[in-house]
Design an enzyme around this catalytic site. Structure first.
Site, PDB file in Angstrom:
ATOM      1  N   GLU A 131       0.819  -1.209   0.000  1.00 56.95           N
ATOM      2  CA  GLU A 131       0.000   0.000   0.000  1.00 56.95           C
ATOM      3  C   GLU A 131       0.855   1.263   0.000  1.00 56.95           C
ATOM      4  O   GLU A 131       0.487   2.274  -0.601  1.00 56.95           O
ATOM      5  CB  GLU A 131      -0.944  -0.014   1.206  1.00 56.95           C
ATOM      6  CG  GLU A 131      -1.874  -1.223   1.278  1.00 56.95           C
ATOM      7  CD  GLU A 131      -2.769  -1.356   0.053  1.00 56.95           C
ATOM      8  OE1 GLU A 131      -2.967  -0.361  -0.672  1.00 56.95           O
ATOM      9  OE2 GLU A 131      -3.261  -2.473  -0.199  1.00 56.95           O
ATOM     10  N   HIS A 134       1.748   2.308  -3.440  1.00 58.58           N
ATOM     11  CA  HIS A 134       0.657   3.070  -4.048  1.00 58.58           C
ATOM     12  C   HIS A 134       0.694   4.520  -3.566  1.00 58.58           C
ATOM     13  O   HIS A 134       0.617   5.465  -4.353  1.00 58.58           O
ATOM     14  CB  HIS A 134      -0.701   2.483  -3.646  1.00 58.58           C
ATOM     15  CG  HIS A 134      -1.053   1.188  -4.305  1.00 58.58           C
ATOM     16  ND1 HIS A 134      -1.012   1.003  -5.668  1.00 58.58           N
ATOM     17  CD2 HIS A 134      -1.501   0.014  -3.778  1.00 58.58           C
ATOM     18  CE1 HIS A 134      -1.413  -0.228  -5.955  1.00 58.58           C
ATOM     19  NE2 HIS A 134      -1.701  -0.855  -4.825  1.00 58.58           N
ATOM     20  N   ASP A 141      -1.324  -1.799  -9.128  1.00 58.20           N
ATOM     21  CA  ASP A 141      -1.356  -3.248  -8.992  1.00 58.20           C
ATOM     22  C   ASP A 141      -0.967  -3.930 -10.297  1.00 58.20           C
ATOM     23  O   ASP A 141      -1.269  -3.444 -11.390  1.00 58.20           O
ATOM     24  CB  ASP A 141      -2.760  -3.711  -8.587  1.00 58.20           C
ATOM     25  CG  ASP A 141      -3.118  -3.269  -7.178  1.00 58.20           C
ATOM     26  OD1 ASP A 141      -2.232  -3.281  -6.316  1.00 58.20           O
ATOM     27  OD2 ASP A 141      -4.295  -2.918  -6.951  1.00 58.20           O
TER      28      ASP A 141
END
Length: 738
Positions: A131, A134, A141
């Protein structure tokens, strides 16, 4: 959250909701100024805090290995009740493009405290790193739940690297069976899944499936460019390692860091609890404030802030400055209407003297060190602001600055930037309502949106007889609903009519400082409220209307809007992007009409319709983030205002934020929220185009949603057409190359 992240260094575990931060810094081989925010709706739990500490420590070591032994990390996340669509699944909210930072990571207490999802996602520390990539580096992804297979010399699972081995089959009541192949697509049907082998020779990729015992991001020589995943779509088929080391916000630092020779030290963690809000209004009363009745406009906007915006149990002080500075009111606890009225009575209404910014700033800091200041001025400083700017920065106080008019000192933006505050410009026109909007935007949520004041309407016009209109009050709001009319010269006759035809007029309202205020008793009736203002004077005058409200119920979050630019300074070399997020708690609100109004202090203005179509500036379709490029860049300081409207049938929908691999299903039915309007003011931005330098000729934006459908001997192509300049205008022609 942006405010708090710049006030305090290191990892902070706040026992309150703060939202995403933008103050993260890479210092040496580690990150600082990072927040973990716990929503007050989450019950206090020592085990939760201890688990967070354990996971963050494991995160640091895992990422240290993944980034070639260069960086250890602590994360920036929200800990909150489950997302209505995702349940306990971890996710990162990404609204921008490749290599740009995301908004926040969301974890739930259940995910952190229980181990039931470890078999699905892998160790929690690895989930954090997935995460974080990101959030910080803007990678995506490398799996695709919607397209888990593709054809490339045979059926291939969507994965990275292509060296990841495994088996694919269907699960039926706990038993496996061979996958069925669709005659139409030549691919496995949707019941088919790919299950990677537990033991792998492949060491990538973290962004594919962190449950695999891998510690690397895909590099170019191993990246699977053919896989139909979001990383390839958004990042032009580049490997995640390439984006992180060559394009992300940390590219320069990562390129120069030397690998650590030993295990990274454990993160330094401090646990704090946020107190009640403390704000000091520092208001300009210098001679220039008498021009265009600015002193009156300042009083009117401050009245609305004190009467409607500032929350109960906050403390507010008032300081004025010109040639000298004075405290008009020490810190006063907001505890009911009488305390608000007491502060309003002390607001200044006369102006004179010079503009000594430092005197006002230092006087405001006397009672608000480490808290918050709202600083308003209309002129250039008579003194040297550099003499006090460092003191203000080191105090830890957040300074929000409001620049009234085109002559307001440029140091206001610097002051806000250095202290983590907001910088907002406003003109003197009652018609634009910009100063009222600026004060109305300075809310401070404690993590409970049902207690936050929301602006439903902000409009104005020149009136010679009637000023009429309608404001829909939707079912998510209604408490503490206030209609505020500001008029230029003489008091108009006002009428407000509820959906059931109840009428309110002057007898139900107050009229002070050219400001008429009607507060609807109890909970305002849902539906269309009509308003009519009649100008009794012989000459026309400017009027504005502001409507604010709060949630109607504690268990139903209101629809909210947040407006922002992708950057706050621009030299004309690249376009800017306008964003408006329309949401109900975590769920996006779809199918609304969103307009952005950008107006500079030099007179340039633009009106843009923002879209949530996944094309052009919009990164994802139907995520509630409405976006558009701003390409007509001209020098100036810009005010940003967004208007959102829906005429009914709008629904809040589960988000399309990208999640981790297979997870327990969650079923959410969209909710009808009816007709509504909202207005929001974002932080102001500066365009500083060098004199004589022409703007770039921006090309049409990239087509990202091309699809083909074969019907017998015909191929039907479908795509969202780009504009002539990015997503602006209309492209002249399209050429298909096979």
């Amino acid at each position: 959250s942006r405010i708090m992240s710049k006030m305090l260094a290191g990892l902070l575990l706040f026992l309150c909701a703060l939202g995403p931060t933008t103050g993260i810094r890479l210092v040496g081989n580690g990150y600082t100024d990072i927040l973990v925010a716990i929503n007050p709706a989450v019950p206090e739990n020592d085990d939760l805090i201890n688990r967070i500490k354990e996971i963050i420590t494991s995160v640091s070591e895992y990422l240290f290995q993944a980034l070639d032994n260069k960086v250890n990390i602590i994360s920036n996340i929200l800990i909150d009740v489950p997302h209505p669509a995702f349940g306990d699944d971890p996710y990162t909210k990404q609204t921008k493009n490749c290599a740009e930072e995301g908004d926040y990571i969301h974890f739930t207490p259940n995910f952190l405290l229980t181990d039931r999802l470890v078999d699905v996602y892998g160790p929690k520390g690895r989930v954090f790193v997935h995460e974080w990539a990101h959030l910080r580096w803007g990678v995506y992804d490398e799996y695709n739940n919607k397209k888990p297979f593709y054809n490339d010399n045979g059926i291939q699972p969507t994965r990275c690297t292509s060296e990841v081995t495994g088996k694919w089959y269907e699960l039926n009541n706990g038993f496996t069976q061979s996958c069925h192949i669709s005659a139409e697509t030549g691919l496995p049907t949707e019941e088919c899944e790919f299950f990677p082998d537990k033991l792998q020779n492949a060491k990538a990729s973290i962004m594919y499936m962190q449950i695999i015992d891998s510690v690397t991001f895909c590099q170019e020589d191993e990246h699977n460019r053919k896989a139909p995943n979001m990383q390839n779509e958004k990042c032009d088929n580049k490997a995640t390692h390439t984006v992180i080391f060559q394009e992300s916000v940390d590219k320069d630092a990562l390129g120069t860091l030397l690998p650590l020779q030993a295990r990274p030290p454990d993160p330094q963690i401090r646990v704090l609890s946020r107190g009640s809000r403390v704000v000091c209004l520092v208001l300009d009363v210098s001679g220039s404030m008498s021009v265009c009745k600015r002193i009156i406009l300042q009083k009117q906007a401050s009245m609305i802030f004190l009467n409607q915006i500032i929350e109960e149990q906050a403390s507010v002080g008032i300081v004025t400055f010109s040639t000298d500075a004075a405290i008009l009111s020490g810190l006063t606890l907001i505890d009911g209407q009488s305390s608000r009225d007491t502060l309003i009575a002390k607001l200044p209404s006369t102006a004179g003297g010079s503009t000594f910014i430092c005197k006002g700033l230092l006087k405001g800091l006397e009672d608000t060190v480490g808290d918050e200041i709202i600083f308003l001025t209309d002129g250039e400083a008579t003194d040297s602001v550099q003499d006090c700017l460092q003191t203000a920065t080191e105090s830890g106080t957040v300074i929000n600055t409001l620049a009234l008019g085109s002559d307001a000192d440029n140091v206001l933006k610097t002051m806000a930037d250095k202290t983590g505050g907001m910088f907002i410009t406003a003109n003197e026109a009652i018609l634009s309502n910009q100063l009222v909007d600026a004060f109305s935007s300075l809310t401070s949520s404690n993590g409970n949106p049902t207690k936050q004041k929301i602006q439903l309407e902000s409009t104005g016009q020149i009136v010679s007889d009637w000023f009429n209109g309608t404001v829909p009050i939707d079912g998510t709001v209604g408490n503490r609903t206030t209609f505020t009319v500001i008029y230029e010269k003489s008091s108009p006759t006002v009428y407000f009519e509820s959906p059931s035809s109840s009428v309110y007029n002057q007898k139900n309202a107050t009229d002070t400082a050219n400001t008429i205020t009607l507060t609807v008793p109890g909970t305002a009736e849902a539906g269309d409220w009509k308003y009519s203002f009649f100008d009794k004077a012989s000459t026309s005058q400017a009027m504005s209307l502001t409507v604010t409200s709060q949630a109607a119920r504690d268990d139903v979050p209101p629809i909210m809007v947040m407006a922002q630019m992708n950057q706050l300074t621009n030299n004309g070399n690249k376009p800017m992007i306008v964003f408006a997020e329309v949401s109900q708690k975590y769920s996006p609100v779809l199918n609304t009409t969103v307009w952005a109004y950008l107006e500079s202090d030099t007179g340039h203005s633009e009106k843009l319709q923002l879209l949530d179509n996944g094309a052009g500036a919009d990164a994802f379709k139907d995520d509630g983030i409405y976006s558009r490029y701003f390409t007509k860049l001209k020098k100036g300081r810009y005010n940003l205002k967004v208007r959102v409207a829906s005429t009914g049938g709008v629904h809040s929908s589960p988000s399309t934020v990208k999640l981790n691999p297979p997870k327990p299903p969650t079923n959410v039915q969209p909710a009808n929220v009816g007709s509504f309007t909202r207005t929001a003011t974002g932080e102001s931005f500066v365009v500083d185009v060098p004199v004589g330098v022409p703007l770039p000729n921006f090309p049409p934006n990239k087509i990202t949603d091309l699809s083909a459908e074969i019907q017998e001997d015909i191929v039907l192509l479908n795509w969202t057409a780009p504009g002539e300049d990015l997503d602006q205008g209309t492209g002249k022609a399209f050429r298909l190359e096979l």
